[in-house]
Design a protein around this motif. Structure first.
Motif, PDB file in Angstrom:
ATOM      1  N   THR A  46       0.853  -1.190   0.000  1.00 34.98           N
ATOM      2  CA  THR A  46       0.000   0.000   0.000  1.00 34.98           C
ATOM      3  C   THR A  46       0.887   1.237   0.000  1.00 34.98           C
ATOM      4  N   LEU A  47       0.616   2.143  -0.950  1.00 37.95           N
ATOM      5  CA  LEU A  47       1.421   3.352  -1.099  1.00 37.95           C
ATOM      6  C   LEU A  47       0.551   4.596  -0.985  1.00 37.95           C
ATOM      7  N   ASP A  48       1.157   5.664  -0.508  1.00 36.15           N
ATOM      8  CA  ASP A  48       0.510   6.970  -0.470  1.00 36.15           C
ATOM      9  C   ASP A  48       0.453   7.510  -1.901  1.00 36.15           C
ATOM     10  N   ALA A  49      -0.759   7.800  -2.387  1.00 38.25           N
ATOM     11  CA  ALA A  49      -0.932   8.263  -3.769  1.00 38.25           C
ATOM     12  C   ALA A  49      -1.251   9.742  -3.835  1.00 38.25           C
ATOM     13  N   GLY A  50      -0.900  10.489  -2.785  1.00 43.14           N
ATOM     14  CA  GLY A  50      -1.157  11.921  -2.798  1.00 43.14           C
ATOM     15  C   GLY A  50      -0.386  12.620  -3.907  1.00 43.14           C
ATOM     16  N   ARG A  51      -0.991  13.662  -4.471  1.00 45.42           N
ATOM     17  CA  ARG A  51      -0.365  14.395  -5.578  1.00 45.42           C
ATOM     18  C   ARG A  51       0.567  15.469  -5.030  1.00 45.42           C
ATOM     19  N   SER A  52       1.728  15.565  -5.659  1.00 46.45           N
ATOM     20  CA  SER A  52       2.701  16.583  -5.271  1.00 46.45           C
ATOM     21  C   SER A  52       3.606  16.861  -6.450  1.00 46.45           C
ATOM     22  N   GLY A  53       4.304  17.989  -6.387  1.00 44.08           N
ATOM     23  CA  GLY A  53       5.232  18.327  -7.457  1.00 44.08           C
ATOM     24  C   GLY A  53       4.581  19.102  -8.581  1.00 44.08           C
ATOM     25  N   PRO A  54       5.375  19.418  -9.629  1.00 43.82           N
ATOM     26  CA  PRO A  54       4.873  20.256 -10.726  1.00 43.82           C
ATOM     27  C   PRO A  54       3.771  19.589 -11.543  1.00 43.82           C
ATOM     28  N   PRO A  99      -8.951   7.401  -4.778  1.00 45.05           N
ATOM     29  CA  PRO A  99      -8.680   8.843  -4.709  1.00 45.05           C
ATOM     30  C   PRO A  99      -8.896   9.373  -3.302  1.00 45.05           C
ATOM     31  N   GLY A 100      -8.200  10.440  -2.978  1.00 42.75           N
ATOM     32  CA  GLY A 100      -8.325  11.031  -1.666  1.00 42.75           C
ATOM     33  C   GLY A 100      -9.592  11.847  -1.515  1.00 42.75           C
ATOM     34  N   SER A 101      -9.905  12.183  -0.266  1.00 41.79           N
ATOM     35  CA  SER A 101     -11.066  13.008   0.053  1.00 41.79           C
ATOM     36  C   SER A 101     -10.703  13.889   1.240  1.00 41.79           C
ATOM     37  N   ALA A 102     -11.701  14.596   1.758  1.00 40.80           N
ATOM     38  CA  ALA A 102     -11.439  15.467   2.909  1.00 40.80           C
ATOM     39  C   ALA A 102     -11.067  14.664   4.143  1.00 40.80           C
ATOM     40  N   GLN A 103     -11.520  13.408   4.210  1.00 44.54           N
ATOM     41  CA  GLN A 103     -11.259  12.579   5.382  1.00 44.54           C
ATOM     42  C   GLN A 103     -10.101  11.602   5.202  1.00 44.54           C
ATOM     43  N   THR A 104      -9.812  11.190   4.001  1.00 41.90           N
ATOM     44  CA  THR A 104      -8.798  10.165   3.771  1.00 41.90           C
ATOM     45  C   THR A 104      -7.803  10.610   2.715  1.00 41.90           C
TER      46      THR A 104
END
Length: 381
Positions: A46-54, A99-104
């Motif tokens: 399980t990996l963190d799929a949060g968006r970051s970078g350009p 996909p992420g949400s306000a809670q997760t």
């Protein structure tokens, strides 16, 4: 990823697994590896799929140019101190994106299975003319040598070459299904054991390993020496053991030969086996196979009785950091602190490794044929 002296290494790639890049490694949340003495081992990352970078507005980098793709090869290694252990050498079979949400937070779950998957992709119809069971296994395993799969095949104690004028062994199904069918007929197990080095695995076909040096003992209710979290659970199933009673007509002589089993022939791990203590109540199963010799029939019947022997099981959770070693299935382990009835040697049937930052635990399932230790001491280091 480091956790109390435990380090996890992940390698992945389309053909030759390579270490993950630091930015992708930093996104790993947890890893689960399930190893079993029967069937196929599996893993989940399980990996963190949060968006970051350009490029955050376009897509998560985890779904971009990552080596953790479907059908790619993945090797998982855990290192305790300076000794690395290959937990898994497998193939990615499934990718799940949330996909992420306000809670997760957004996450990607990578799921895969061990290299036995390569043997289970294509069903075939084939004949193995003149080959005994273990020679069939060697012939099938040879086709996967290029994938780093090394066979370890133990011939059955009784094996009659099939004469072409009498019968020809056939295969109707995948190579993996056929290997398991042959193993079951001999009371054997079949599995893929990863390692000892990345990119190499062993295809084992033979009896369960109930001899040799046991692993470091599991300690229960022993104060600071305790390695099992909480209390393990032990369960007895008196319906497990079975004997076989029947007869078979030898195709060569025409004689009707009785086929009966009375006891287990594998090395004992318990002083009071259930099949002996409850002998009058042990289930009897009729032998109905035909068209085989009396010698083969007797061997198959004994294999059924031996395979049903592990009717006492123990389950629990191990603190990997306190235990200081990697518990592996398909071998022996000692138990101490649970009392004479449950102390001693056990056969490790399954281990579920769970790794996350700062934590390493292992859920285990043990089995043996009864109660009572057969050894005065067990290995503690």
């Amino acid at each position: 990823m480091s956790a109390l002296g435990t380090r996890l290494t992940i390698l992945a790639g389309p053909s030759i697994p390579m270490p993950l890049t630091p930015d992708l490694t930093a996104r790993v949340r947890d890893v689960t590896v399930t190893e079993s003495d029967e069937g196929r081992s599996a893993f989940t990352i399980t990996l963190d799929a949060g968006r970051s970078g350009p490029l955050a507005a376009l897509d998560t980098p985890v779904l971009g140019r990552t080596p953790l793709r479907a059908n790619n090869r993945v090797v998982l290694m855990v290192t305790l101190g300076v000794v690395p252990h290959v937990l898994m050498d497998g193939i990615v079979t499934e990718t799940e994106y949330v996909p992420g949400s306000a809670q997760t937070q957004a996450s990607v779950r990578i799921t895969g299975q061990d290299l036995s998957l390569l043997l289970d992709r294509h069903e075939v119809s084939a004949e193995h003319v003149g080959l005994t069971d273990h020679l069939q296994v060697l012939a099938i395993a040879a086709r996967y040598a290029a994938e780093g799969l090394i066979p370890s095949v133990i011939p059955p104690p009784v094996s009659e070459p099939p004469l072409p004028i009498e019968r020809t062994p056939t295969q109707q199904g995948t190579d993996w299904a056929h290997l398991h069918q042959l193993a079951a007929a001999n009371g054997f197990v079949c599995y893929v054991d990863p390692g000892p080095v990345p990119g190499v695995s062993t295809l084992y076909w033979g009896p369960p390993v109930r001899a040799g040096a046991p692993q470091k003992a599991l300690s229960v209710d022993l104060g600071p020496d305790t390695t099992v979290i909480g209390s393990p659970t032990f369960r007895e199933d008196v319906l497990g053991p079975e004997v076989v009673d029947g007869e078979v007509q030898d195709p060569r002589t025409g004689a009707v030969i009785p086929v009966r089993t009375f006891a287990v022939t594998r090395p004992p791990l318990a002083a009071m086996p259930v099949w002996a203590v409850h002998a009058p109540s042990v289930r009897t199963r009729a032998y109905r196979d035909t068209g085989i010799s009396a010698v083969t029939a007797l061997a198959n019947a004994q294999a059924r009785t031996d395979a049903a022997m592990n009717c006492v099981t123990g389950t629990g959770r191990l603190d990997g950091a306190v235990y200081g070693a990697v518990l592996r299935p398909r071998g022996l382990v000692g138990m101490r602190g649970a009392g004479w009835s449950h102390d001693g040697l056990w056969y490790v049937q399954q281990v579920v490794h769970q790794l996350s930052p700062g934590r390493y635990t292992a859920d285990f399932t043990l089995g043996r044929e009864g109660y009572g230790s057969t050894v005065p001491v067990v290995k503690v280091s």
